[in-house]
Design a protein around this motif. Structure first.
Motif, PDB file in Angstrom:
ATOM      1  N   GLU A  29     -62.146 -54.358  56.061  1.00 26.40           N
ATOM      2  CA  GLU A  29     -63.356 -53.290  56.122  1.00 26.40           C
ATOM      3  C   GLU A  29     -63.141 -52.183  56.812  1.00 26.40           C
ATOM      4  O   GLU A  29     -63.691 -51.118  56.284  1.00 26.40           O
ATOM      5  N   TYR A  30     -62.483 -52.203  57.800  1.00 25.04           N
ATOM      6  CA  TYR A  30     -62.188 -51.041  58.718  1.00 25.04           C
ATOM      7  C   TYR A  30     -61.389 -50.153  57.816  1.00 25.04           C
ATOM      8  O   TYR A  30     -61.569 -48.835  57.794  1.00 25.04           O
ATOM      9  N   ILE A  31     -60.375 -50.583  57.116  1.00 20.31           N
ATOM     10  CA  ILE A  31     -59.288 -49.919  56.318  1.00 20.31           C
ATOM     11  C   ILE A  31     -60.062 -49.100  55.231  1.00 20.31           C
ATOM     12  O   ILE A  31     -59.831 -48.048  54.990  1.00 20.31           O
ATOM     13  N   LEU A  32     -60.929 -49.916  54.637  1.00 24.38           N
ATOM     14  CA  LEU A  32     -61.503 -49.429  53.505  1.00 24.38           C
ATOM     15  C   LEU A  32     -62.605 -48.312  53.908  1.00 24.38           C
ATOM     16  O   LEU A  32     -62.919 -47.115  53.185  1.00 24.38           O
ATOM     17  N   LYS A  33     -63.408 -48.377  55.035  1.00 26.18           N
ATOM     18  CA  LYS A  33     -64.270 -47.405  55.401  1.00 26.18           C
ATOM     19  C   LYS A  33     -63.701 -46.142  55.557  1.00 26.18           C
ATOM     20  O   LYS A  33     -64.172 -45.261  55.755  1.00 26.18           O
ATOM     21  N   GLN A 122     -56.769 -51.416  46.267  1.00 31.10           N
ATOM     22  CA  GLN A 122     -56.204 -52.326  46.833  1.00 31.10           C
ATOM     23  C   GLN A 122     -54.755 -52.490  46.944  1.00 31.10           C
ATOM     24  O   GLN A 122     -54.174 -53.155  47.644  1.00 31.10           O
ATOM     25  N   ASP A 123     -54.128 -52.277  45.658  1.00 26.20           N
ATOM     26  CA  ASP A 123     -52.717 -52.370  45.369  1.00 26.20           C
ATOM     27  C   ASP A 123     -51.978 -51.570  46.387  1.00 26.20           C
ATOM     28  O   ASP A 123     -51.123 -51.667  47.020  1.00 26.20           O
ATOM     29  N   GLU A 124     -52.650 -50.113  46.870  1.00 26.84           N
ATOM     30  CA  GLU A 124     -52.048 -49.262  47.599  1.00 26.84           C
ATOM     31  C   GLU A 124     -52.155 -49.844  48.905  1.00 26.84           C
ATOM     32  O   GLU A 124     -51.106 -49.760  49.892  1.00 26.84           O
ATOM     33  N   ILE A 125     -53.316 -50.520  49.335  1.00 25.49           N
ATOM     34  CA  ILE A 125     -53.232 -51.214  50.829  1.00 25.49           C
ATOM     35  C   ILE A 125     -52.449 -52.316  50.836  1.00 25.49           C
ATOM     36  O   ILE A 125     -51.472 -52.336  51.865  1.00 25.49           O
ATOM     37  N   TYR A 126     -52.134 -53.041  49.910  1.00 28.20           N
ATOM     38  CA  TYR A 126     -51.096 -54.231  49.613  1.00 28.20           C
ATOM     39  C   TYR A 126     -49.769 -53.456  50.023  1.00 28.20           C
ATOM     40  O   TYR A 126     -49.164 -54.232  50.636  1.00 28.20           O
ATOM     41  N   ASN A 127     -49.618 -52.796  49.259  1.00 29.62           N
ATOM     42  CA  ASN A 127     -47.969 -52.191  49.293  1.00 29.62           C
ATOM     43  C   ASN A 127     -47.737 -51.661  50.654  1.00 29.62           C
ATOM     44  O   ASN A 127     -46.641 -51.714  51.227  1.00 29.62           O
ATOM     45  N   VAL A 163     -51.697 -49.186  58.884  1.00 28.16           N
ATOM     46  CA  VAL A 163     -51.785 -49.205  57.400  1.00 28.16           C
ATOM     47  C   VAL A 163     -52.430 -47.727  57.086  1.00 28.16           C
ATOM     48  O   VAL A 163     -51.741 -47.317  56.078  1.00 28.16           O
ATOM     49  N   LEU A 164     -53.518 -47.478  57.770  1.00 26.66           N
ATOM     50  CA  LEU A 164     -53.984 -46.048  57.372  1.00 26.66           C
ATOM     51  C   LEU A 164     -53.194 -44.867  57.543  1.00 26.66           C
ATOM     52  O   LEU A 164     -53.134 -44.129  56.563  1.00 26.66           O
ATOM     53  N   VAL A 165     -52.248 -44.845  58.500  1.00 26.67           N
ATOM     54  CA  VAL A 165     -51.223 -43.870  58.715  1.00 26.67           C
ATOM     55  C   VAL A 165     -50.223 -43.923  57.491  1.00 26.67           C
ATOM     56  O   VAL A 165     -49.922 -42.885  56.906  1.00 26.67           O
ATOM     57  N   LYS A 166     -49.852 -45.211  57.239  1.00 18.96           N
ATOM     58  CA  LYS A 166     -48.994 -45.457  56.126  1.00 18.96           C
ATOM     59  C   LYS A 166     -49.396 -44.778  54.772  1.00 18.96           C
ATOM     60  O   LYS A 166     -48.667 -44.235  53.767  1.00 18.96           O
ATOM     61  N   LEU A 167     -50.750 -45.024  54.555  1.00 17.71           N
ATOM     62  CA  LEU A 167     -51.471 -44.523  53.555  1.00 17.71           C
ATOM     63  C   LEU A 167     -51.955 -43.079  53.492  1.00 17.71           C
ATOM     64  O   LEU A 167     -52.309 -42.279  52.446  1.00 17.71           O
ATOM     65  N   GLY A 168     -51.709 -42.269  54.552  1.00 13.21           N
ATOM     66  CA  GLY A 168     -51.975 -40.861  54.603  1.00 13.21           C
ATOM     67  C   GLY A 168     -53.211 -40.455  55.331  1.00 13.21           C
ATOM     68  O   GLY A 168     -53.528 -39.563  55.167  1.00 13.21           O
ATOM     69  N   TYR A 169     -53.843 -41.582  55.938  1.00  9.59           N
ATOM     70  CA  TYR A 169     -55.049 -41.259  56.609  1.00  9.59           C
ATOM     71  C   TYR A 169     -54.940 -41.731  57.976  1.00  9.59           C
ATOM     72  O   TYR A 169     -55.164 -42.684  58.363  1.00  9.59           O
ATOM     73  N   SER A 170     -54.809 -40.576  58.844  1.00  8.79           N
ATOM     74  CA  SER A 170     -53.943 -40.804  60.126  1.00  8.79           C
ATOM     75  C   SER A 170     -55.462 -41.065  61.189  1.00  8.79           C
ATOM     76  O   SER A 170     -56.639 -40.480  61.008  1.00  8.79           O
ATOM     77  N   LYS A 171     -55.186 -41.996  61.785  1.00 10.86           N
ATOM     78  CA  LYS A 171     -56.130 -42.479  62.857  1.00 10.86           C
ATOM     79  C   LYS A 171     -55.694 -42.485  64.142  1.00 10.86           C
ATOM     80  O   LYS A 171     -54.779 -42.973  64.618  1.00 10.86           O
TER      81      LYS A 171
END
Length: 171
Positions: A29-33, A122-127, A163-171
């Protein structure tokens, strides 16, 4: 004495093996938000859902109006006309139910649209989770948002921000 020694050795080995496993938590939930594409997708799905619900509501309202008209005209109608009107009302109600099932049913249009829009996210998060797990040697990653039986978990093992950093959404 030998049995006691073997049992204690076995317990030590089991404890060592259990300790050797690494695990982590994520909060989906936190990641998706924190992913803007997810919020845009939700908004898009909401708009489509409202549009389709309005279509269904319009058909249901039309059926109700037909029924009210039928009730007010009932005394003036012949038996044949009553039957015809009743069939028309039932047909309109069935049409509304069919449309509702088409849009909102288990394999309805909304489900298909949600799946097509959400699956890439979801696939992007899973990877990303998979890559982090492989890099850091995690054997198990649990989603704390869906695991209701987790009462407490140390923030040290939560990798949601990674995970967010890996996806390019730095926290």
């Amino acid at each position: 004495m030998k049995k006691l020694f073997l049992i204690s050795c076995l317990l030590v080995v089991c404890a060592w093996m259990a300790d050797a496993q690494k695990y982590a938590l994520i909060d989906m939930e936190y990641i998706l938000k924190n992913i803007p594409a997810y919020e845009m997708t939700n908004e898009q799905l909401s708009q489509v859902s409202k549009k389709w619900q309005n279509e269904v509501d319009a058909l249901q309202q039309e059926a109700q109006n037909m029924y009210k008209t039928y009730q007010s005209d009932l005394v003036f109608l012949s038996a044949e006309m009553k039957t015809k009107r009743e069939e028309e009302i039932v047909k309109k109600e069935q049409e509304a139910q069919d449309l509702k099932r088409k849009y909102f049913g288990a394999d309805g249009e909304l489900y298909k649209k949600r799946e097509s829009l959400m699956k890439p996210i979801q696939d992007e998060i899973y990877n990303a989770v998979k890559e982090i797990s492989e890099d850091k040697g995690y054997q198990l990653v649990i989603d704390r948002a869906s695991a209701m039986s987790i009462i407490f978990a140390s923030p040290k093992i939560d990798i949601s921000n990674e995970v967010l950093v890996k996806l390019g959404y730095s926290k």
